[in-house]
Design a protein around this motif. Structure first.
Motif, PDB file in Angstrom:
ATOM      1  N   GLN A   1      60.450 -49.612 -20.022  1.00  0.00           N
ATOM      2  CA  GLN A   1      60.493 -49.990 -21.433  1.00  0.00           C
ATOM      3  C   GLN A   1      61.927 -50.246 -21.898  1.00  0.00           C
ATOM      4  O   GLN A   1      62.202 -51.259 -22.555  1.00  0.00           O
TER       5      GLN A   1
ATOM      6  N   ALA B   1      55.138 -44.977 -31.759  1.00  0.00           N
ATOM      7  CA  ALA B   1      55.321 -45.907 -30.631  1.00  0.00           C
ATOM      8  C   ALA B   1      56.777 -46.368 -30.639  1.00  0.00           C
ATOM      9  O   ALA B   1      57.099 -47.525 -30.933  1.00  0.00           O
TER      10      ALA B   1
ATOM     11  N   SER C   1      59.357 -47.100 -28.646  1.00  0.00           N
ATOM     12  CA  SER C   1      59.936 -48.256 -27.943  1.00  0.00           C
ATOM     13  C   SER C   1      59.559 -49.567 -28.624  1.00  0.00           C
ATOM     14  O   SER C   1      60.383 -50.495 -28.702  1.00  0.00           O
ATOM     15  N   ILE C   2      58.328 -49.642 -29.126  1.00  0.00           N
ATOM     16  CA  ILE C   2      57.892 -50.856 -29.821  1.00  0.00           C
ATOM     17  C   ILE C   2      58.675 -51.035 -31.117  1.00  0.00           C
ATOM     18  O   ILE C   2      59.109 -52.143 -31.456  1.00  0.00           O
TER      19      ILE C   2
ATOM     20  N   TYR D   1      61.179 -54.091 -32.404  1.00  0.00           N
ATOM     21  CA  TYR D   1      60.999 -54.746 -33.708  1.00  0.00           C
ATOM     22  C   TYR D   1      62.302 -54.737 -34.500  1.00  0.00           C
ATOM     23  O   TYR D   1      62.703 -55.768 -35.065  1.00  0.00           O
TER      24      TYR D   1
END
Length: 336
Positions: free
Chosen positions: A99, A64, A66-67, A71
């Protein structure tokens, strides 16, 4: 390519992170380790910190992407953070524009969008991601569509990326052959080459990029970043031992094995045949391992050979503290 004098200390160094999940740990552990490495990298002077999209691989926690970028960017303050890369045919260009428009809105001036066209996994997983494997054939059109979403809104534009439109998110093309090299040149975009797993095509792809480059609103001259597997330690012997973790990864690939967790270093002579040893060494021949002095000489030669404008380093090391130490040594070597 222009034969300018490039060496350590004159070009930026960056980090490519696959958020490695080691035996006995979890993806959560891997992601927390990634943040800690990024925080150290910022302090040590690395230019950018990229994470890569891979799927169905228990040893990689950055699927994932982009997540994970959010972070990492949220836990740092100045280092550029981006994708190395987002596999665009796996996604709607609109979703990626939204995103990365969101990331750029949250962390302005720090986000990079590196794009690749491979699925980042095996064929069965690619089908689960894309439903139609022909999507990869439309990569140039998908890149154009993405740029359209990032452009300023015009009268009559019915589908808009919010956040996204009007934002200056630097876009890179990534490649392991000459297809994306030529496309990046034609579009006047920066180009990053995956020499760390495609050493045979490094120089041909870089030459293709330079030959096809057309100045654009993004770049007035070519800009290349080249990936390299690199492990530094206090001694050559220690670096060679740590490198056996990566050798096990490539041995598994050569044997056609399923993706696995990252293994601790070991005596490779207990694992491979002479033929397998030769195949692994061939695949990893562009990698750099060694003590500070050895590492300096090898990396300077790599820079001279590729004439890269920037080098991005992947270090597959089992022990997190050893991994931190490797990147610290490399930063010290770069500073002289």
């Amino acid at each position: 390519m222009t034969a300018t004098k490039k060496q350590l200390g004159t070009i930026p160094l960056s980090i490519l992170d696959l958020a490695p999940v080691v035996v006995g740990a979890t993806p959560g552990d891997a992601l927390r380790n990634s943040l800690e490495l990024a925080q150290h990298a910022e302090k040590w002077g690395y230019n950018r910190y990229w994470v890569a999209e891979h799927h169905n691989m228990p040893g990689i926690a950055s699927s994932a992407t982009s997540i994970v970028i959010g972070y990492i960017a949220g836990g740092t303050s100045s280092i550029r953070v981006g994708s190395g890369g987002i596999m665009l045919p796996n996604h709607s260009p609109l979703v990626i524009a939204e995103q990365f428009g969101t990331l750029e809105s949250l962390y302005p001036g720090r986000i990079d969008l590196g794009l690749g066209r491979a699925p980042g996994s095996d064929r069965l997983t690619a089908m689960a991601l894309r439903r139609d494997l022909s999507h990869g054939e439309n990569f140039p059109e998908q890149v154009d569509e993405l740029f359209d979403y990032f452009s300023e809104s015009t009268p009559g534009k019915r589908v808009r990326a919010v956040p996204g439109e009007g934002l200056d998110v630097p876009v890179w093309l990534l490649g392991s052959s000459d297809f994306s090299a030529r496309l990046a040149g034609q579009l006047g975009l920066p180009f990053a080459f995956a020499s760390h797993f495609s050493p045979d095509y490094t120089l041909p792809a870089l030459h293709a990029y330079h030959r096809s480059f057309v100045p654009s609103k993004y770049l007035d001259k070519p800009y290349t970043m080249v990936g390299v597997n690199a492990i530094a330690a206090d001694t050559d012997e220690r670096a060679a031992f740590l490198a056996t973790t990566m050798q096990q990864q490539f041995l598994n690939i050569i044997r056609g094995g399923a993706p696995s967790l990252i293994q601790p270093p070991t005596d490779m002579d207990l694992l491979w045949t002479e033929q397998e040893k030769a195949a692994v060494h061939k695949q990893l021949r562009a990698g750099i391992t060694g003590s500070p002095e050895t590492f300096r000489n090898k990396l300077n030669q790599f820079i001279a050979d590729t004439q890269a404008d920037e080098v991005i380093i992947n270090s597959a090391i089992y022990d997190h503290q050893e991994r931190l130490r490797s990147y610290e040594i490399i930063s010290q070597v770069a500073k002289g």
